[in-house]
Scaffold this motif. Structure first.
Motif, PDB file in Angstrom:
ATOM      1  N   ILE A   1       5.727  -5.195   0.917  1.00 40.90           N
ATOM      2  CA  ILE A   1       5.584  -6.584   1.351  1.00 40.90           C
ATOM      3  C   ILE A   1       6.855  -7.377   1.022  1.00 40.90           C
ATOM      4  O   ILE A   1       7.310  -8.214   1.817  1.00 40.90           O
ATOM      5  CB  ILE A   1       4.343  -7.232   0.708  1.00 40.90           C
ATOM      6  N   ARG A   2       7.440  -7.092  -0.134  1.00 42.95           N
ATOM      7  CA  ARG A   2       8.719  -7.732  -0.471  1.00 42.95           C
ATOM      8  C   ARG A   2       9.772  -7.398   0.590  1.00 42.95           C
ATOM      9  O   ARG A   2      10.563  -8.258   0.995  1.00 42.95           O
ATOM     10  CB  ARG A   2       9.173  -7.258  -1.844  1.00 42.95           C
TER      11      ARG A   2
ATOM     12  N   LEU B   1       4.298   7.072   1.601  1.00 44.09           N
ATOM     13  CA  LEU B   1       3.656   7.321   0.320  1.00 44.09           C
ATOM     14  C   LEU B   1       2.236   6.757   0.288  1.00 44.09           C
ATOM     15  O   LEU B   1       1.305   7.402  -0.214  1.00 44.09           O
ATOM     16  CB  LEU B   1       4.497   6.709  -0.800  1.00 44.09           C
ATOM     17  N   ILE B   2       2.049   5.556   0.834  1.00 45.09           N
ATOM     18  CA  ILE B   2       0.708   4.963   0.870  1.00 45.09           C
ATOM     19  C   ILE B   2      -0.220   5.820   1.725  1.00 45.09           C
ATOM     20  O   ILE B   2      -1.381   6.064   1.359  1.00 45.09           O
ATOM     21  CB  ILE B   2       0.772   3.517   1.396  1.00 45.09           C
ATOM     22  N   PHE B   3       0.278   6.309   2.859  1.00 44.71           N
ATOM     23  CA  PHE B   3      -0.543   7.169   3.712  1.00 44.71           C
ATOM     24  C   PHE B   3      -0.991   8.413   2.937  1.00 44.71           C
ATOM     25  O   PHE B   3      -2.157   8.812   3.000  1.00 44.71           O
ATOM     26  CB  PHE B   3       0.241   7.578   4.962  1.00 44.71           C
ATOM     27  N   GLN B   4      -0.075   9.027   2.197  1.00 43.17           N
ATOM     28  CA  GLN B   4      -0.422  10.230   1.433  1.00 43.17           C
ATOM     29  C   GLN B   4      -1.435   9.916   0.336  1.00 43.17           C
ATOM     30  O   GLN B   4      -2.330  10.717   0.064  1.00 43.17           O
ATOM     31  CB  GLN B   4       0.834  10.851   0.826  1.00 43.17           C
TER      32      GLN B   4
ATOM     33  N   THR C   1      -1.105  -0.210  -5.368  1.00 43.58           N
ATOM     34  CA  THR C   1      -0.829  -1.650  -5.345  1.00 43.58           C
ATOM     35  C   THR C   1       0.655  -1.936  -5.522  1.00 43.58           C
ATOM     36  O   THR C   1       1.231  -2.782  -4.817  1.00 43.58           O
ATOM     37  CB  THR C   1      -1.636  -2.353  -6.451  1.00 43.58           C
ATOM     38  N   ALA C   2       1.285  -1.220  -6.451  1.00 43.40           N
ATOM     39  CA  ALA C   2       2.712  -1.449  -6.712  1.00 43.40           C
ATOM     40  C   ALA C   2       3.562  -1.119  -5.491  1.00 43.40           C
ATOM     41  O   ALA C   2       4.493  -1.857  -5.141  1.00 43.40           O
ATOM     42  CB  ALA C   2       3.156  -0.624  -7.908  1.00 43.40           C
TER      43      ALA C   2
END
Length: 418
Positions: A139-140, A114-117, A132-133
């Protein structure tokens, strides 16, 4: 050694690497097609005859047995050898293997994807709070994985299992998108585990070289187009003032008035959409003097219509919060129709088993002029609801009250277009 079948994948596909690595450690031979061009070969009739959904990885067994979905293929191959320990040696170990495979896919790989997209502009519009979310959720997950690996070499047993191979395949992808130098310093056991797996002699060629980014990928807004400055035109020589008759002969074309939206030409309706939006926002949905009671008292079926909306590709949905974000994106792209439209749509079900559905109240009797302002409007199916029909009415009220249930799938999240 006879081949167990052919695996359709691409060299860079993480889930394809996972399956090939499982086959290598299981000691079974798995063929790759001599030539495969993704987005071409998987759309051909002969491929779709075997795998109707057209996705890869896809396994075509030598005995005619076929599978799609990487988890199913990997589990099948891991279990083929009689003495295999890739799935654990007892029911508890097998359950733990499944746990970590699911964790790898749903808590790490899904966020990387999702971040890549988002940063590549594939998912639009880009939203920094959403980025950010998602990064914080990943990271969690890294922290959970790091703590688990701090006291053990492998995820489940003292030997490599499908869980370790699956985790390595998703970490390799994260290392090129989100798991940058600063994060790697925080999670040394994750990196140690990853490098232990990918450097196994049987797996080195499968995983290949890993890209370790120094800085996580970030969104770069597209450059604004610069308008070229045009040279000022030379002043025209003054012409003699024409006679009054000639002044009235005006050959200069006048600017055409902007065309009105055809919905503005519809006969005036007694149903005020803005009043409805206020009633829905300020009243309880159900009950005496509720929003639904207000709606039924004031609705004008001649001026407005009610539609059921269903996403066409529910099988592609994964995380429910991602599906909710997708509804938000669809509503953002309907902004030009805000004064003609009200919507209540939601995600029903659970992770990897959910649907997107809901209702729209639209000006006029045709939904297309209202929704085609959104580029992705054709990704949804629209069915007109008859509020005199008990089933349609129940669906309408459930979508507005956010307690809709469809085929056992319950409402978990929703958004309104007001």
């Amino acid at each position: 050694m006879a081949s167990i079948g052919t695996l359709y994948t691409t060299p860079e596909q993480a889930t394809g690497k996972r399956i090939r690595a499982v086959a290598a450690l299981a000691g079974v031979k798995l063929d790759l097609p001599q030539s495969y061009v993704h987005f071409e070969d998987n759309k051909k009739p002969e491929f779709l005859a075997k795998f109707p959904h057209g996705k890869i990885p896809a396994f075509d067994g030598a005995d005619g047995f076929r599978l799609f979905e990487s988890t199913a293929i990997a589990r099948y191959i891991a279990a083929l050898p009689a003495n295999s320990t890739l799935l654990g040696s007892n029911l508890k170990e097998a359950a733990l293997v499944d746990q970590w495979v699911s964790f790898a896919d749903n808590e790490i790989a899904a966020h990387t994807y999702l971040i890549f997209q988002l940063v590549k502009g594939i998912l639009t519009p880009y939203a920094k709070p959403i980025h950010t979310a998602i990064a914080e959720r990943q990271i969690r997950s890294f922290k959970t994985l790091e703590a688990h690996l701090s006291t053990r070499t492998f995820l489940v047993t003292e030997r490599i299992t499908l869980a370790d191979i699956s985790m390595a395949s998703v970490i390799q992808r994260a290392l090129s998108v989100t798991l940058d130098a600063s994060l790697r310093a925080q999670f040394p056991n994750i990196i140690r585990h990853f490098e232990t797996i990918v450097n196994q002699p049987q797996l080195k060629d499968i995983f290949g070289q890993t890209e370790y980014i120094e800085k996580a990928l970030a969104y770069t807004p597209p450059p604004k187009e610069k308008k070229e400055a045009k040279p000022a035109p030379a002043p025209a020589p003054k012409a003699a003032k024409p006679a009054k008759e000639e002044e009235e002969e005006d050959d200069i074309p006048k600017e055409e008035p902007k065309p009105k939206n055809p919905l503005d030409s519809l006969p005036k309706s007694s149903f005020n959409l803005e009043d409805w939006k206020r009633a829905y926002s300020n009243k309880d949905t159900r009950g005496p003097d509720g929003a639904l009671e207000w709606f039924y008292k004031n609705f004008d079926p001649e001026g407005f219509s009610v539609w059921r909306v269903d996403f066409k590709y529910n099988e592609e949905l994964t995380q429910t919060f991602m599906s909710s974000n997708q509804i938000g994106g669809f509503f953002n792209r309907l902004e030009a129709s805000r004064k003609y439209l009200f919507g209540s749509m939601g995600v029903l079900g659970e992770t990897n088993n959910s649907i997107i559905t809901g209702v729209l109240i639209a000006r006029g009797q045709d939904i297309k002029p209202v929704v085609d302002v959104a580029p992705d409007w054709e990704s949804y199916e629209y069915k007109r609801l008859d509020l005199n029909n008990a089933e349609d009415k129940a669906f309408f009220e459930g979508a507005l009250a956010w307690d809709l249930e469809v085929n056992g799938k319950k409402w978990v999240d929703g958004k309104n277009f007001k």
